[in-house]
Design an enzyme around this catalytic site. Structure first.
Site, PDB file in Angstrom:
ATOM      1  CB  SER A  93      -0.833  -0.059   1.192  1.00 17.45           C
ATOM      2  OG  SER A  93      -1.297   1.398   1.587  1.00 17.45           O
ATOM      3  CG  HIS A 100      -3.692  -1.658  -1.592  1.00 18.18           C
ATOM      4  ND1 HIS A 100      -4.739  -2.712  -1.668  1.00 18.18           N
ATOM      5  CD2 HIS A 100      -3.888  -0.706  -0.936  1.00 18.18           C
ATOM      6  CE1 HIS A 100      -5.578  -2.222  -0.732  1.00 18.18           C
ATOM      7  NE2 HIS A 100      -5.250  -1.140  -0.130  1.00 18.18           N
ATOM      8  CG  ASP A 154      -4.834   2.271   0.527  1.00 18.25           C
ATOM      9  OD1 ASP A 154      -6.089   1.517   0.629  1.00 18.25           O
ATOM     10  OD2 ASP A 154      -3.757   1.986   0.801  1.00 18.25           O
ATOM     11  CG  MET A 167      -8.722   6.819   1.735  1.00 17.87           C
ATOM     12  SD  MET A 167      -8.111   6.950   3.362  1.00 17.87           S
ATOM     13  CE  MET A 167      -7.136   5.465   3.453  1.00 17.87           C
ATOM     14  CG  MET A 179     -11.169   2.924   1.671  1.00 16.04           C
ATOM     15  SD  MET A 179      -9.851   2.868   2.735  1.00 16.04           S
ATOM     16  CE  MET A 179      -8.665   2.909   1.449  1.00 16.04           C
ATOM     17  CG  MET A 193     -11.450  -3.194   5.376  1.00 21.44           C
ATOM     18  SD  MET A 193      -9.820  -2.901   4.427  1.00 21.44           S
ATOM     19  CE  MET A 193      -9.249  -1.763   5.404  1.00 21.44           C
ATOM     20  CG  ASP A 200      -5.879  -2.996   3.114  1.00 24.11           C
ATOM     21  OD1 ASP A 200      -4.734  -2.728   3.821  1.00 24.11           O
ATOM     22  OD2 ASP A 200      -6.279  -2.140   2.545  1.00 24.11           O
TER      23      ASP A 200
HETATM   24  C1  DX5 Z   1      -6.069   1.785   5.404  1.00 27.68           C
HETATM   25  C2  DX5 Z   1      -5.646   1.300   4.130  1.00 27.68           C
HETATM   26  C3  DX5 Z   1      -4.564   0.268   4.226  1.00 27.68           C
HETATM   27  C4  DX5 Z   1      -3.331   0.944   5.007  1.00 27.68           C
HETATM   28  C5  DX5 Z   1      -2.587  -0.372   5.285  1.00 27.68           C
HETATM   29  O1  DX5 Z   1      -7.380   2.352   5.331  1.00 27.68           O
HETATM   30  O2  DX5 Z   1      -6.804   0.552   3.340  1.00 27.68           O
HETATM   31  O3  DX5 Z   1      -4.362  -0.265   2.866  1.00 27.68           O
HETATM   32  O4  DX5 Z   1      -2.582   1.635   4.080  1.00 27.68           O
HETATM   33  O5  DX5 Z   1      -1.331   0.036   6.191  1.00 27.68           O
HETATM   34  P1  DX5 Z   1      -0.768  -1.032   7.077  1.00 27.68           P
HETATM   35  O6  DX5 Z   1      -0.237  -2.102   6.391  1.00 27.68           O
HETATM   36  O7  DX5 Z   1       0.307  -0.133   7.784  1.00 27.68           O
HETATM   37  O8  DX5 Z   1      -1.925  -1.294   8.224  1.00 27.68           O
HETATM   38 ZN    ZN Z   2      -6.165  -0.347   1.439  1.00 26.76          ZN
END
Ligand code: DX5
Ligand code: ZN
Length: 228
Positions: free
Chosen positions: A15, A40, A42, A44, A75, A144, A182
């Site tokens: 990520s 990956h 993310d 948001m 997200m 999650m 994740d």
């Molecule tokens: C959180 C994200 C993840 C996050 C994971 O909402 O969806 O992808 O970046 O980070 P770590 O591995 O540090 O928990």
């Molecule tokens: Zn994620």
């Protein structure tokens, strides 16, 4: 040297939320050379979750510098208004939250008209019953293991029975779709989720950290499972 992905016991998807944003290109390419399977990203929107992170332009910039498949974790509320621009930007796998405000069945069918994979994500408090009737339409389910929103949160161990239950549900239904996880994945938790049935591991801060190299982060997670 780049590893042969076929030899991997599970897919690893770094990520980039945890990466240094001033050096994203380099951070993606270093992970690619270290033998990860996906990138990956993310996305948001400041509504579905509080932070605002990155959008289509970041996806298209990353598309230009890597051959790896791009895994877009949406997200966002109303993903139906956004998914097409992420496909156009170069997405290979779109992960939509079951909790996002949309007609999920219809949306999955729409997305499936394009040559991308679709996965559905479930937040920690969301039961697996909510996705039971769409499992047959999916390429994957992302469980999650933290509340979505931030990198670097501790792994929620109480999610392990949920992963096992999903694994069992899929087996009972004869579906061979992939279970992803994740949040909080590191060399301690990777063997636990693997043993529970997860085969796509997303990791942010255990790969991108000022304390160790990307190569070391990747190989620590890989070998933590290999020695189990
Ligand atoms: C959180 C994200 C993840 C996050 C994971 O909402 O969806 O992808 O970046 O980070 P770590 O591995 O540090 O928990
Ligand atoms: Zn994620």
């Amino acid at each position: 040297m780049k590893c042969d992905n076929l030899l991997h016991k599970f897919k690893l998807s770094p990520s980039i939320l945890a990466a240094d944003f001033t050096r994203i290109g380099e951070m993606v390419q270093t992970a690619e050379n270290a033998g990860v399977d996906y990138i990956h990203i993310d996305v948001m929107d400041g509504h579905f979750v509080k932070p605002i992170t990155m959008g289509e332009r970041m996806v298209s910039a990353i598309r230009n510098i890597t051959k790896l498949p791009l895994d877009i974790h949406m997200m966002v509320n109303h993903p139906e208004n956004h998914y097409k621009s992420f496909i156009d930007a170069g997405a290979d796998l779109l992960t939509i939250h079951i909790e996002s405000l949309c007609d999920i069945k219809n949306l999955i069918s729409e997305i499936k008209q394009y040559s991308v994979q679709v996965s559905v994500a479930v937040k920690p408090q969301t039961s697996l019953q909510t996705i039971e009737n769409i499992l047959g339409q999916l390429d994957g389910v992302l469980v999650m293991t933290v509340e979505p929103g931030y990198s670097g949160q501790p792994f929620l161990h109480q999610m392990l029975p949920k992963i096992k239950k999903l694994h069992q549900m899929l087996e009972d239904l004869g579906l061979s779709i992939e279970i992803g996880v994740d949040g909080g994945i590191d060399p301690d938790t990777a063997p636990l989720v693997y043993a529970s049935g997860a085969r796509m591991l997303v990791a942010g801060s255990a790969i991108y950290s000022p304390d160790f190299s990307i190569e070391d982060g990747v190989s620590s997670i890989r070998s933590s499972v290999a020695i189990e």
